[in-house]
Design a protein around this motif. Structure first.
Motif, PDB file in Angstrom:
ATOM      1  N   LEU A 111       7.005  10.603   1.682  1.00 45.05           N
ATOM      2  CA  LEU A 111       6.651   9.269   2.172  1.00 45.05           C
ATOM      3  C   LEU A 111       7.884   8.371   2.208  1.00 45.05           C
ATOM      4  CD1 LEU A 111       4.329   7.138   2.807  1.00 45.05           C
ATOM      5  CD2 LEU A 111       4.477   6.574   0.374  1.00 45.05           C
ATOM      6  N   ARG A 112       8.042   7.639   3.300  1.00 43.64           N
ATOM      7  CA  ARG A 112       9.115   6.643   3.405  1.00 43.64           C
ATOM      8  C   ARG A 112       8.582   5.462   4.200  1.00 43.64           C
ATOM      9  NH1 ARG A 112      13.253   6.180   7.305  1.00 43.64           N
ATOM     10  NH2 ARG A 112      12.663   8.244   8.064  1.00 43.64           N
ATOM     11  N   ILE A 113       8.768   4.256   3.676  1.00 41.44           N
ATOM     12  CA  ILE A 113       8.376   3.033   4.376  1.00 41.44           C
ATOM     13  C   ILE A 113       9.653   2.287   4.725  1.00 41.44           C
ATOM     14  CG2 ILE A 113       7.081   0.873   4.263  1.00 41.44           C
ATOM     15  CD1 ILE A 113       5.232   2.253   2.220  1.00 41.44           C
ATOM     16  N   GLU A 114       9.778   1.920   5.985  1.00 42.71           N
ATOM     17  CA  GLU A 114      11.021   1.345   6.497  1.00 42.71           C
ATOM     18  C   GLU A 114      10.718   0.093   7.303  1.00 42.71           C
ATOM     19  OE1 GLU A 114      14.517   3.734   8.424  1.00 42.71           O
ATOM     20  OE2 GLU A 114      12.994   3.405   9.956  1.00 42.71           O
ATOM     21  N   ARG A 115      11.546  -0.920   7.114  1.00 39.83           N
ATOM     22  CA  ARG A 115      11.508  -2.093   7.991  1.00 39.83           C
ATOM     23  C   ARG A 115      12.599  -1.916   9.022  1.00 39.83           C
ATOM     24  NH1 ARG A 115      13.764  -8.169   7.146  1.00 39.83           N
ATOM     25  NH2 ARG A 115      15.662  -6.948   7.075  1.00 39.83           N
ATOM     26  N   ILE A 116      12.261  -2.175  10.288  1.00 35.23           N
ATOM     27  CA  ILE A 116      13.215  -2.100  11.389  1.00 35.23           C
ATOM     28  C   ILE A 116      13.247  -3.475  12.050  1.00 35.23           C
ATOM     29  CG2 ILE A 116      13.822  -0.956  13.556  1.00 35.23           C
ATOM     30  CD1 ILE A 116      11.872   1.347  12.592  1.00 35.23           C
ATOM     31  N   VAL A 117      14.437  -3.987  12.308  1.00 37.07           N
ATOM     32  CA  VAL A 117      14.595  -5.239  13.047  1.00 37.07           C
ATOM     33  C   VAL A 117      15.363  -4.912  14.322  1.00 37.07           C
ATOM     34  CG1 VAL A 117      15.498  -7.585  13.036  1.00 37.07           C
ATOM     35  CG2 VAL A 117      14.628  -6.575  10.902  1.00 37.07           C
ATOM     36  N   ALA A 125       7.484   0.779   9.592  1.00 38.95           N
ATOM     37  CA  ALA A 125       7.264   2.183   9.913  1.00 38.95           C
ATOM     38  C   ALA A 125       6.997   2.959   8.631  1.00 38.95           C
ATOM     39  CB  ALA A 125       8.472   2.760  10.641  1.00 38.95           C
ATOM     40  N   VAL A 126       5.921   3.734   8.651  1.00 43.22           N
ATOM     41  CA  VAL A 126       5.567   4.587   7.521  1.00 43.22           C
ATOM     42  C   VAL A 126       5.730   6.030   7.987  1.00 43.22           C
ATOM     43  CG1 VAL A 126       3.765   5.263   5.901  1.00 43.22           C
ATOM     44  CG2 VAL A 126       3.931   2.858   6.660  1.00 43.22           C
ATOM     45  N   PHE A 127       6.661   6.741   7.380  1.00 45.11           N
ATOM     46  CA  PHE A 127       6.927   8.137   7.720  1.00 45.11           C
ATOM     47  C   PHE A 127       6.298   9.005   6.635  1.00 45.11           C
ATOM     48  CE2 PHE A 127      10.369   5.614   9.453  1.00 45.11           C
ATOM     49  CZ  PHE A 127      10.464   6.080  10.750  1.00 45.11           C
ATOM     50  N   TYR A 128       5.629  10.071   7.043  1.00 47.99           N
ATOM     51  CA  TYR A 128       4.918  10.914   6.082  1.00 47.99           C
ATOM     52  C   TYR A 128       4.951  12.372   6.503  1.00 47.99           C
ATOM     53  CZ  TYR A 128       1.383  10.598   9.695  1.00 47.99           C
ATOM     54  OH  TYR A 128       0.730  10.656  10.915  1.00 47.99           O
ATOM     55  N   LYS A 129       4.896  13.232   5.522  1.00 47.23           N
ATOM     56  CA  LYS A 129       4.774  14.677   5.778  1.00 47.23           C
ATOM     57  C   LYS A 129       3.297  14.976   5.876  1.00 47.23           C
ATOM     58  CE  LYS A 129       9.064  16.040   5.557  1.00 47.23           C
ATOM     59  NZ  LYS A 129       9.760  16.662   6.647  1.00 47.23           N
ATOM     60  N   ALA A 130       2.918  15.679   6.938  1.00 41.66           N
ATOM     61  CA  ALA A 130       1.499  15.980   7.148  1.00 41.66           C
ATOM     62  C   ALA A 130       1.068  17.176   6.325  1.00 41.66           C
ATOM     63  CB  ALA A 130       1.241  16.243   8.627  1.00 41.66           C
ATOM     64  N   TRP A 169       3.574   6.176  11.279  1.00 39.69           N
ATOM     65  CA  TRP A 169       2.627   5.109  11.589  1.00 39.69           C
ATOM     66  C   TRP A 169       3.463   3.848  11.680  1.00 39.69           C
ATOM     67  CZ3 TRP A 169       1.232   0.493   9.238  1.00 39.69           C
ATOM     68  CH2 TRP A 169       0.053  -0.096   9.695  1.00 39.69           C
ATOM     69  N   VAL A 170       3.381   3.142  12.815  1.00 36.32           N
ATOM     70  CA  VAL A 170       4.250   1.987  13.039  1.00 36.32           C
ATOM     71  C   VAL A 170       3.407   0.792  13.463  1.00 36.32           C
ATOM     72  CG1 VAL A 170       4.766   2.609  15.445  1.00 36.32           C
ATOM     73  CG2 VAL A 170       6.377   1.223  14.170  1.00 36.32           C
ATOM     74  N   ILE A 171       3.792  -0.383  12.971  1.00 40.24           N
ATOM     75  CA  ILE A 171       3.136  -1.639  13.349  1.00 40.24           C
ATOM     76  C   ILE A 171       4.218  -2.666  13.672  1.00 40.24           C
ATOM     77  CG2 ILE A 171       2.962  -2.401  10.937  1.00 40.24           C
ATOM     78  CD1 ILE A 171       0.318  -3.818  11.712  1.00 40.24           C
ATOM     79  N   VAL A 172       3.984  -3.476  14.686  1.00 44.07           N
ATOM     80  CA  VAL A 172       4.876  -4.592  15.010  1.00 44.07           C
ATOM     81  C   VAL A 172       4.339  -5.827  14.298  1.00 44.07           C
ATOM     82  CG1 VAL A 172       5.679  -6.125  16.854  1.00 44.07           C
ATOM     83  CG2 VAL A 172       5.713  -3.658  17.197  1.00 44.07           C
ATOM     84  N   LEU A 173       5.193  -6.460  13.503  1.00 43.36           N
ATOM     85  CA  LEU A 173       4.808  -7.648  12.757  1.00 43.36           C
ATOM     86  C   LEU A 173       5.223  -8.934  13.455  1.00 43.36           C
ATOM     87  CD1 LEU A 173       5.887  -6.387   9.226  1.00 43.36           C
ATOM     88  CD2 LEU A 173       3.600  -6.307  10.247  1.00 43.36           C
ATOM     89  N   PHE A 178      17.899  -1.207   9.794  1.00 42.63           N
ATOM     90  CA  PHE A 178      16.943  -0.297   9.167  1.00 42.63           C
ATOM     91  C   PHE A 178      17.035  -0.475   7.654  1.00 42.63           C
ATOM     92  CE2 PHE A 178      18.283   1.512  13.154  1.00 42.63           C
ATOM     93  CZ  PHE A 178      17.094   1.908  13.747  1.00 42.63           C
ATOM     94  N   ASP A 179      15.924  -0.843   7.022  1.00 44.51           N
ATOM     95  CA  ASP A 179      15.888  -1.027   5.578  1.00 44.51           C
ATOM     96  C   ASP A 179      14.779  -0.165   4.991  1.00 44.51           C
ATOM     97  OD1 ASP A 179      17.839  -3.279   5.220  1.00 44.51           O
ATOM     98  OD2 ASP A 179      16.403  -4.332   6.495  1.00 44.51           O
ATOM     99  N   ASP A 180      15.148   0.783   4.123  1.00 41.43           N
ATOM    100  CA  ASP A 180      14.139   1.545   3.393  1.00 41.43           C
ATOM    101  C   ASP A 180      13.522   0.634   2.345  1.00 41.43           C
ATOM    102  OD1 ASP A 180      14.443   3.906   4.795  1.00 41.43           O
ATOM    103  OD2 ASP A 180      15.805   4.802   3.339  1.00 41.43           O
ATOM    104  N   LEU A 181      12.202   0.511   2.360  1.00 42.81           N
ATOM    105  CA  LEU A 181      11.496  -0.334   1.404  1.00 42.81           C
ATOM    106  C   LEU A 181      10.929   0.478   0.250  1.00 42.81           C
ATOM    107  CD1 LEU A 181       9.550  -2.579   3.937  1.00 42.81           C
ATOM    108  CD2 LEU A 181      11.784  -3.003   2.895  1.00 42.81           C
ATOM    109  N   LEU A 182      10.508   1.697   0.554  1.00 43.83           N
ATOM    110  CA  LEU A 182       9.938   2.570  -0.471  1.00 43.83           C
ATOM    111  C   LEU A 182      10.156   4.009  -0.038  1.00 43.83           C
ATOM    112  CD1 LEU A 182       8.109   2.813  -3.062  1.00 43.83           C
ATOM    113  CD2 LEU A 182       6.190   3.012  -1.466  1.00 43.83           C
ATOM    114  N   THR A 183      10.654   4.818  -0.942  1.00 43.90           N
ATOM    115  CA  THR A 183      10.859   6.235  -0.662  1.00 43.90           C
ATOM    116  C   THR A 183      10.268   7.033  -1.816  1.00 43.90           C
ATOM    117  OG1 THR A 183      12.895   5.731   0.537  1.00 43.90           O
ATOM    118  CG2 THR A 183      12.591   8.002  -0.163  1.00 43.90           C
TER     119      THR A 183
END
Length: 107
Positions: free
Chosen positions: A27-33, A102-107, A52-56, A18-23
């Motif tokens: 809002l938090r954007i994370e790469r998961i391997v 993965a993009v995590f966000y507060k609604a 919101w998650v996308i498989v690359l 798990f790597d946080d790319l932007l916090t």
């Protein structure tokens, strides 16, 4: 600092990376391997934030509580998971690393 989503994909088979790319606030954007991991039996994620998650790269099976079948995600497939929507990872590819964004966000 990680500056390419496809570097350092070799992780031990028993662990996800798990790597946080932007916090930022809300809002938090994370790469998961993932390398063949899945959620433990009877475990469900229940998060306070939306995701919101996308498989690359690779593939995965994701189940949302109450749905009859799992979502099979391949490269380019994405899904929005609302806050407190219980979900679990049924499987990830063991033949190649599965790279998620993965993009995590507060609604």
């Amino acid at each position: 600092m990680l500056n390419n989503l496809f570097v350092d994909l070799n992780t031990p088979a028993a662990q996800e990376r798990f790597d946080d790319l932007l916090t930022r606030p809300g809002l938090r954007i994370e790469r998961i391997v993932s390398t063949g991991q899945s959620s433990p039996p009877d475990f469900w994620y229940d998060q306070d934030e939306g995701e919101w998650v996308i498989v690359l790269r690779g593939s995965a099976g994701l189940r949302l509580e109450g749905e009859a079948s799992e979502w099979v995600l391949k490269p380019g497939d994405f899904l929005e998971i609302p806050a407190h929507c219980r979900h679990r990872v049924e499987w990830t590819s063991s033949e190649e690393p599965t790279v998620w964004l993965a993009v995590f966000y507060k609604a």
